[in-house]
Motif scaffolding. Structure first.
Motif, short mmCIF file in Angstrom:
data_model
loop_
_atom_site.label_atom_id
_atom_site.label_comp_id
_atom_site.label_asym_id
_atom_site.label_seq_id
_atom_site.Cartn_x
_atom_site.Cartn_y
_atom_site.Cartn_z
N UNK A 72 21.22 -30.18 -37.39
CA UNK A 72 22.01 -29.15 -36.72
C UNK A 72 22.69 -28.28 -37.77
N UNK A 73 22.76 -26.99 -37.45
CA UNK A 73 23.19 -26.00 -38.44
C UNK A 73 24.57 -26.27 -39.01
N UNK A 74 25.52 -26.67 -38.17
CA UNK A 74 26.88 -26.82 -38.70
C UNK A 74 27.01 -28.07 -39.56
N UNK A 81 23.19 -20.58 -47.80
CA UNK A 81 21.99 -19.89 -48.26
C UNK A 81 21.27 -19.24 -47.10
N UNK A 82 21.33 -19.93 -45.96
CA UNK A 82 20.55 -19.51 -44.80
C UNK A 82 21.19 -18.31 -44.11
N UNK A 89 30.51 -18.90 -43.21
CA UNK A 89 31.92 -19.26 -43.04
C UNK A 89 32.37 -18.95 -41.62
N UNK A 90 32.01 -17.78 -41.14
CA UNK A 90 32.40 -17.40 -39.78
C UNK A 90 31.76 -18.33 -38.75
N UNK A 94 33.74 -20.88 -36.18
CA UNK A 94 33.55 -20.90 -34.73
C UNK A 94 33.13 -22.29 -34.26
N UNK A 95 32.19 -22.89 -34.96
CA UNK A 95 31.69 -24.20 -34.56
C UNK A 95 32.78 -25.26 -34.66
N UNK A 96 33.63 -25.14 -35.66
CA UNK A 96 34.64 -26.19 -35.86
C UNK A 96 35.91 -25.95 -35.07
#
Ligand SMILES: [Zn+2]
Length: 153
Positions: A72-74, A81-82, A89-90, A94-96
């Motif tokens: 998973x991305x987060x 890099x991606x 960071x943004x 948001x995810x956290x």
């Protein structure tokens, strides 16, 4: 075919699950919850900034270096890099930031996501442990060797 094999459960072929559609869905929902809370949007609408970031995340996910076996991305070490550093960071903010809100709005999805990230953490822990064990074994072997050499002298 042996007689017994008729009664044994058939071995299932190992299937690689494509988690991307699910993850996309989960990220979209997280973005919506965040944007509604922080940027005063409602329904399916997101503010232009969140829409743009979400669009970037979605396209980058399709090009994930891990393919469909992606973590998973987060929790991925390549987020920066991606997505690029600023967008990563943004994205992570948001995810956290709204885990708590997500638990209230989408409890089952959040728990599943939590398990997924725990799985990633666990896999990393195991990898690190293996590396540590290897290093320790090497150290031990090196010590043993130097001891032998000393004893020979
Ligand atoms: Zn927004």
């Amino acid at each position: 075919m042996s007689f017994l094999s008729k009664f044994l459960p058939k071995k299932k072929p190992v299937e690689i699950k494509n988690n991307i559609p699910k993850e996309k869905n989960s990220i979209k929902k997280t973005f919506a919850v965040y944007c509604h809370a922080h940027h005063g949007t409602t329904g399916d609408k997101l503010c232009p900034k969140c829409t743009a970031l979400l669009a970037t995340v979605m396209t980058r996910m399709n090009r994930c270096r891990y393919g469909i076996t992606k973590p998973i991305c987060d929790r991925c070490e390549f987020t920066a890099q991606c997505f690029g550093e600023r967008q990563a960071r943004e994205f992570l903010t948001i995810m956290n930031s709204n885990r708590g809100r997500m638990y209230l709005k989408h409890p089952i999805m959040s728990i599943k996501h939590k398990f997924l990230s725990m799985g990633v953490d666990y896999a990393r822990y195991e990898q690190q442990k293996k590396r540590d064990d290897k290093a320790k074994a090497k150290e031990k072997a090196a010590k043993g060797r130097s001891k032998e050499q000393k004893e020979k002298k």
